[in-house]
Design a protein around this motif. Structure first.
Motif, PDB file in Angstrom:
ATOM      1  N   UNK A 223      -1.796   7.916   6.344  1.00 32.85           N
ATOM      2  CA  UNK A 223      -0.585   8.710   6.234  1.00 32.85           C
ATOM      3  C   UNK A 223      -0.709   9.857   7.230  1.00 32.85           C
ATOM      4  N   UNK A 224       0.077   9.773   8.279  1.00 31.99           N
ATOM      5  CA  UNK A 224       0.134  10.851   9.259  1.00 31.99           C
ATOM      6  C   UNK A 224       1.209  11.829   8.815  1.00 31.99           C
ATOM      7  N   UNK A 225       0.822  13.084   8.648  1.00 34.71           N
ATOM      8  CA  UNK A 225       1.735  14.106   8.153  1.00 34.71           C
ATOM      9  C   UNK A 225       1.898  15.182   9.220  1.00 34.71           C
ATOM     10  N   UNK A 226       3.107  15.305   9.733  1.00 32.46           N
ATOM     11  CA  UNK A 226       3.427  16.318  10.733  1.00 32.46           C
ATOM     12  C   UNK A 226       4.388  17.349  10.146  1.00 32.46           C
ATOM     13  N   UNK A 227       4.511  18.467  10.836  1.00 32.45           N
ATOM     14  CA  UNK A 227       5.444  19.527  10.426  1.00 32.45           C
ATOM     15  C   UNK A 227       5.289  19.850   8.936  1.00 32.45           C
ATOM     16  N   UNK A 228       4.066  20.039   8.525  1.00 32.28           N
ATOM     17  CA  UNK A 228       3.796  20.253   7.101  1.00 32.28           C
ATOM     18  C   UNK A 228       4.405  21.549   6.605  1.00 32.28           C
ATOM     19  N   UNK A 229       4.866  21.497   5.353  1.00 36.21           N
ATOM     20  CA  UNK A 229       5.499  22.630   4.706  1.00 36.21           C
ATOM     21  C   UNK A 229       4.693  23.034   3.477  1.00 36.21           C
ATOM     22  N   UNK A 230       4.818  24.274   3.022  1.00 35.69           N
ATOM     23  CA  UNK A 230       4.104  24.671   1.802  1.00 35.69           C
ATOM     24  C   UNK A 230       4.422  23.768   0.613  1.00 35.69           C
ATOM     25  N   UNK A 231       5.640  23.263   0.549  1.00 32.39           N
ATOM     26  CA  UNK A 231       6.011  22.393  -0.579  1.00 32.39           C
ATOM     27  C   UNK A 231       5.361  21.014  -0.510  1.00 32.39           C
ATOM     28  N   UNK A 232       4.671  20.708   0.594  1.00 27.03           N
ATOM     29  CA  UNK A 232       3.894  19.466   0.664  1.00 27.03           C
ATOM     30  C   UNK A 232       2.539  19.600  -0.014  1.00 27.03           C
ATOM     31  N   UNK A 233       2.189  20.812  -0.424  1.00 28.63           N
ATOM     32  CA  UNK A 233       0.910  21.041  -1.093  1.00 28.63           C
ATOM     33  C   UNK A 233       0.832  20.222  -2.375  1.00 28.63           C
ATOM     34  N   UNK A 234      -0.225  19.411  -2.477  1.00 26.21           N
ATOM     35  CA  UNK A 234      -0.382  18.508  -3.622  1.00 26.21           C
ATOM     36  C   UNK A 234      -1.692  17.748  -3.469  1.00 26.21           C
ATOM     37  N   UNK A 235      -2.043  17.040  -4.517  1.00 29.32           N
ATOM     38  CA  UNK A 235      -3.102  16.040  -4.404  1.00 29.32           C
ATOM     39  C   UNK A 235      -2.433  14.727  -4.007  1.00 29.32           C
ATOM     40  N   UNK A 236      -2.964  14.099  -2.990  1.00 31.23           N
ATOM     41  CA  UNK A 236      -2.403  12.854  -2.472  1.00 31.23           C
ATOM     42  C   UNK A 236      -3.289  11.686  -2.905  1.00 31.23           C
ATOM     43  N   UNK A 237      -2.632  10.655  -3.443  1.00 32.88           N
ATOM     44  CA  UNK A 237      -3.330   9.480  -3.965  1.00 32.88           C
ATOM     45  C   UNK A 237      -2.858   8.229  -3.215  1.00 32.88           C
ATOM     46  N   UNK A 238      -3.779   7.383  -2.835  1.00 32.45           N
ATOM     47  CA  UNK A 238      -3.376   6.089  -2.319  1.00 32.45           C
ATOM     48  C   UNK A 238      -3.345   5.082  -3.469  1.00 32.45           C
ATOM     49  N   UNK A 239      -2.589   4.046  -3.250  1.00 40.96           N
ATOM     50  CA  UNK A 239      -2.310   3.010  -4.251  1.00 40.96           C
ATOM     51  C   UNK A 239      -2.292   1.685  -3.518  1.00 40.96           C
TER      52      UNK A 239
ATOM     53  N   UNK B 242       0.873  -1.169   0.000  1.00 38.93           N
ATOM     54  CA  UNK B 242       0.000   0.000   0.000  1.00 38.93           C
ATOM     55  C   UNK B 242       0.911   1.220   0.000  1.00 38.93           C
ATOM     56  N   UNK B 243       0.547   2.209  -0.774  1.00 43.51           N
ATOM     57  CA  UNK B 243       1.426   3.369  -0.935  1.00 43.51           C
ATOM     58  C   UNK B 243       0.630   4.670  -0.937  1.00 43.51           C
ATOM     59  N   UNK B 244       1.356   5.751  -0.731  1.00 39.88           N
ATOM     60  CA  UNK B 244       0.837   7.096  -0.957  1.00 39.88           C
ATOM     61  C   UNK B 244       1.757   7.803  -1.941  1.00 39.88           C
ATOM     62  N   UNK B 245       1.136   8.467  -2.911  1.00 43.24           N
ATOM     63  CA  UNK B 245       1.827   9.319  -3.868  1.00 43.24           C
ATOM     64  C   UNK B 245       1.274  10.728  -3.707  1.00 43.24           C
ATOM     65  N   UNK B 246       2.019  11.700  -4.196  1.00 44.54           N
ATOM     66  CA  UNK B 246       1.454  13.032  -4.330  1.00 44.54           C
ATOM     67  C   UNK B 246       1.832  13.632  -5.676  1.00 44.54           C
ATOM     68  N   UNK B 247       0.989  14.587  -6.092  1.00 42.97           N
ATOM     69  CA  UNK B 247       1.215  15.265  -7.368  1.00 42.97           C
ATOM     70  C   UNK B 247       0.917  16.741  -7.186  1.00 42.97           C
ATOM     71  N   UNK B 248       1.966  17.558  -7.317  1.00 42.46           N
ATOM     72  CA  UNK B 248       1.827  18.999  -7.228  1.00 42.46           C
ATOM     73  C   UNK B 248       1.484  19.540  -8.614  1.00 42.46           C
ATOM     74  N   UNK B 249       0.881  20.724  -8.670  1.00 41.44           N
ATOM     75  CA  UNK B 249       0.528  21.299  -9.969  1.00 41.44           C
ATOM     76  C   UNK B 249       1.739  21.410 -10.893  1.00 41.44           C
ATOM     77  N   UNK B 250       1.586  20.923 -12.104  1.00 39.37           N
ATOM     78  CA  UNK B 250       2.650  21.015 -13.088  1.00 39.37           C
ATOM     79  C   UNK B 250       3.780  20.026 -12.912  1.00 39.37           C
ATOM     80  N   UNK B 251       3.627  19.114 -11.952  1.00 38.40           N
ATOM     81  CA  UNK B 251       4.696  18.142 -11.697  1.00 38.40           C
ATOM     82  C   UNK B 251       4.165  16.723 -11.845  1.00 38.40           C
TER      83      UNK B 251
END
Length: 115
Positions: free
Chosen positions: A80-96, A34-43
């Protein structure tokens, strides 16, 4: 046909936390990685974290020490527990999930980190 239902995204300030969930239908004994991916705009979509059926985890360097992937095999759910979030973590997150060798994706959930 396996369906994945994601939840937990939203808007959070830098330094904040969120927990994403992804619940899968079907027979749990067929679920492998089981995985998590993310996709930021334009990436491109990028791998964030992986957990095997036995609980072995692996993380992208950018999230090590901040994110934690876990799974509940009885509930066919990955988190997916996400701590200390940063602006660069902004994205759509997808599970797999790898379900008996067939790959399924969640619908995606938006995570926005902004003040």
């Amino acid at each position: 046909q396996v369906q994945l239902v994601e939840s937990g995204g939203g808007l959070v300030q830098p330094g904040g936390s969120l927990r994403l969930s992804c619940a899968a239908s079907g027979s749990g004994f067929l679920i492998n990685d089981m995985r998590w991916y993310h996709q930021a705009p334009g990436k491109e979509r990028e791998l964030v974290a992986t957990i095997t059926r036995d609980g072995i985890t692996n993380y992208a360097d950018s999230v090590k020490g901040r994110f934690t992937i876990s799974r509940d095999n009885a509930k066919n759910t990955v988190y997916l527990r996400m701590n200390s979030l940063k602006p660069e973590d902004t994205a759509v997150y997808y599970c797999y999930i790898n379900y008996g060798g067939v790959i399924y994706w969640g619908q995606g959930t938006q995570v926005t980190v902004s003040s």
